[in-house]
Scaffold this motif. Sequence first.
Motif: not given
Length: 167
Positions: A10-18, A60-61
């Motif tokens: 949550x709050x990390x939309x780029x990592x959520x995509x991954x 990072x993910x």
Amino acid sequence: MWSEIIGKFKGMPSQEKVVRLLLERGFQVDGQGHVVSGRIEIPHTQIAREVGVDRRVVDATTEMILKDDILKRVFMNIHSIASFKDVAPLLGLGVIIITPDNAQNIGILNDVTSVISMFNLSIRQAVTDDPFFTDEPKMTVITNDVIPGELVSELRKLKSVKSVTIQ
């Protein structure tokens, strides 16, 4: 469970995509933070390109995944499966694609397979989309023979089925 996993980003939309891509494709993260399918390593640059982020976001993910016990257990043990949907017609197999009325309902698979068994067709594969990841989930059933028109008519009568297509 999926919402708990996605919630950790949550709050990390780029990592959520991954993370969504890894889950959708059944890609693992090994102990060194590499994205793999079986023993085949998938470069982080390829993952990044697919979801439209920088490679460092993928790095990072995977680091975050390895630091979290739940994420680590999930991503070190997830597996992808092969779908025969597109090759089944070439092999003389039948393909039925079911769009359920509501994918959250109980018993859809049972309803569909009961009707298929009435036509003495053996099911070679049944794959369903996860409603968490797909806006309009479908169930794909591969049978040992071509699909008779009467079967489609019977499937369309089911309350749990919104639409039926065959390939």
